[in-house]
Motif scaffolding. Structure first.
Motif, PDB file in Angstrom:
ATOM      1  N   ARG A 137       2.903   7.714  -0.517  1.00  0.00           N
ATOM      2  CA  ARG A 137       1.468   7.661  -0.842  1.00  0.00           C
ATOM      3  C   ARG A 137       0.917   6.324  -0.396  1.00  0.00           C
ATOM      4  NH1 ARG A 137      -0.101  12.634  -1.270  1.00  0.00           N
ATOM      5  NH2 ARG A 137       1.345  13.780  -2.548  1.00  0.00           N
ATOM      6  N   GLY A 138      -0.147   6.384   0.380  1.00  0.00           N
ATOM      7  CA  GLY A 138      -0.777   5.179   0.884  1.00  0.00           C
ATOM      8  C   GLY A 138      -2.065   4.869   0.160  1.00  0.00           C
ATOM      9  N   PRO A 139      -2.904   4.093   0.796  1.00  0.00           N
ATOM     10  CA  PRO A 139      -4.172   3.698   0.188  1.00  0.00           C
ATOM     11  C   PRO A 139      -5.010   4.909  -0.217  1.00  0.00           C
ATOM     12  CG  PRO A 139      -3.790   2.513   2.243  1.00  0.00           C
ATOM     13  CD  PRO A 139      -2.721   3.558   2.126  1.00  0.00           C
ATOM     14  N   GLY A 140      -5.548   4.861  -1.422  1.00  0.00           N
ATOM     15  CA  GLY A 140      -6.400   5.939  -1.887  1.00  0.00           C
ATOM     16  C   GLY A 140      -5.691   7.266  -2.039  1.00  0.00           C
ATOM     17  N   GLY A 141      -4.360   7.245  -2.158  1.00  0.00           N
ATOM     18  CA  GLY A 141      -3.606   8.480  -2.317  1.00  0.00           C
ATOM     19  C   GLY A 141      -3.288   9.202  -1.026  1.00  0.00           C
TER      20      GLY A 141
ATOM     21  N   ARG B 159       0.812  -1.221   0.000  1.00  0.00           N
ATOM     22  CA  ARG B 159       0.000   0.000   0.000  1.00  0.00           C
ATOM     23  C   ARG B 159       0.844   1.269   0.000  1.00  0.00           C
ATOM     24  NH1 ARG B 159      -3.667  -0.477   5.041  1.00  0.00           N
ATOM     25  NH2 ARG B 159      -1.678  -1.185   5.872  1.00  0.00           N
ATOM     26  N   TYR B 160       2.116   1.174   0.417  1.00  0.00           N
ATOM     27  CA  TYR B 160       2.946   2.372   0.550  1.00  0.00           C
ATOM     28  C   TYR B 160       3.995   2.516  -0.551  1.00  0.00           C
ATOM     29  CZ  TYR B 160       0.735   2.218   5.073  1.00  0.00           C
ATOM     30  OH  TYR B 160      -0.199   2.157   6.073  1.00  0.00           O
ATOM     31  N   GLY B 161       4.155   1.520  -1.384  1.00  0.00           N
ATOM     32  CA  GLY B 161       5.102   1.609  -2.484  1.00  0.00           C
ATOM     33  C   GLY B 161       6.548   1.752  -2.064  1.00  0.00           C
ATOM     34  N   GLU B 162       6.922   1.142  -0.939  1.00  0.00           N
ATOM     35  CA  GLU B 162       8.298   1.287  -0.430  1.00  0.00           C
ATOM     36  C   GLU B 162       9.262   0.254  -1.000  1.00  0.00           C
ATOM     37  OE1 GLU B 162       7.231   2.831   4.032  1.00  0.00           O
ATOM     38  OE2 GLU B 162       6.707   0.785   3.460  1.00  0.00           O
ATOM     39  N   ALA B 163       8.740  -0.875  -1.468  1.00  0.00           N
ATOM     40  CA  ALA B 163       9.609  -1.933  -1.983  1.00  0.00           C
ATOM     41  C   ALA B 163      10.239  -1.498  -3.309  1.00  0.00           C
ATOM     42  CB  ALA B 163       8.809  -3.218  -2.180  1.00  0.00           C
ATOM     43  N   TRP B 164      11.455  -1.924  -3.517  1.00  0.00           N
ATOM     44  CA  TRP B 164      12.148  -1.677  -4.774  1.00  0.00           C
ATOM     45  C   TRP B 164      11.926  -2.874  -5.686  1.00  0.00           C
ATOM     46  CZ3 TRP B 164      17.665   0.711  -4.137  1.00  0.00           C
ATOM     47  CH2 TRP B 164      17.599   1.858  -3.339  1.00  0.00           C
ATOM     48  N   THR B 165      12.131  -2.678  -6.965  1.00  0.00           N
ATOM     49  CA  THR B 165      12.069  -3.796  -7.898  1.00  0.00           C
ATOM     50  C   THR B 165      13.402  -4.538  -7.866  1.00  0.00           C
ATOM     51  OG1 THR B 165      12.933  -2.544  -9.767  1.00  0.00           O
ATOM     52  CG2 THR B 165      10.517  -2.497  -9.419  1.00  0.00           C
TER      53      THR B 165
END
Length: 161
Positions: A141-145, A32-38
Motif C-alpha cells: 500500500r502506497g500513498p493514499g492507499g 510511503r510503502y511500509g516496507e521497513a521492518w521494526t
C-alpha cells in the motif's frame, strides 16, 4: 589523477547490530510503502534457526545489510538495504553476491525474494540471475492507499558442501 578504491567488507551481523540496521532501513526504505521492518521484528527473526544477517562495511562504517532465512534447501532474501549515500557504489551487488555464496555454502538450491513492482532494485536482481516467478496483486500500500503488486523472483543455486 588518482581514484581511491573503497573496499566493501562483508561480515556476519547479529542482534547487537540492530541500531545500524535500523538506521539504514529507515534511510533506505521509502516510508510511503511500509516496507521497513521494526527493530524488534529484525531482532526477533534473528533468533530463529536458519536466519542470518550480513553487514556491508566501507571504511569500518556499516553501509548496507541483507537478512536471509533458509529452510531446508530453499532460502528467502527477506531484506536488503543500502544507505542512500552509498548506493551505486557496488554495495548492493556485493551483498547480493555474498548472500548467494552463503546460501550455496549452506546447501541452498533455490533463493527467493519479493520486491515491490516499481522498485528499481529489480535491475540488480536480474543482473544476478534472478528470474520473475510470480505476482502478488495489491500486496503493498502506497500513498493514499494506492496498491502496488509484489513481484517474486527466484534463482537456482549451485550447492557447495
Amino acid at each position: 589523477m588518482s581514484t581511491r578504491v573503497r573496499l566493501i567488507e562483508l561480515a556476519p551481523g547479529g542482534a547487537g547490530d540492530a541500531e545500524a540496521v535500523d538506521r539504514i532501513m529507515l534511510a533506505a526504505f521509502d516510508p510511503r510503502y511500509g516496507e521497513a521492518w521494526t527493530r524488534s521484528q529484525c531482532i526477533g527473526i534473528l533468533a530463529m534457526p536458519g536466519v542470518w544477517l550480513t553487514l556491508a562495511r566501507v571504511d569500518e562504517a556499516v553501509v548496507g545489510f541483507a537478512l536471509v532465512r533458509a529452510i531446508m534447501d530453499e532460502a528467502e532474501l527477506l531484506l536488503i538495504a543500502v544507505d542512500p549515500p552509498a548506493r551505486r557504489s557496488g554495495v548492493g551487488a556485493a551483498l547480493l553476491r555474498g548472500v548467494i555464496a552463503e546460501c550455496e555454502g549452506r546447501g541452498v538450491a533455490k533463493l527467493h525474494l519479493e520486491v515491490r513492482a516499481n522498485n528499481p532494485a529489480v535491475a540488480l536482481y536480474a543482473a544476478h540471475g534472478f528470474r520473475h516467478a510470480g505476482v502478488r496483486r495489491n500486496y503493498y500500500r502506497g500513498p493514499g492507499g494506492q496498491a502496488f503488486d509484489a513481484h517474486t523472483y527466484a534463482r537456482e543455486l549451485e550447492i557447495h558442501r
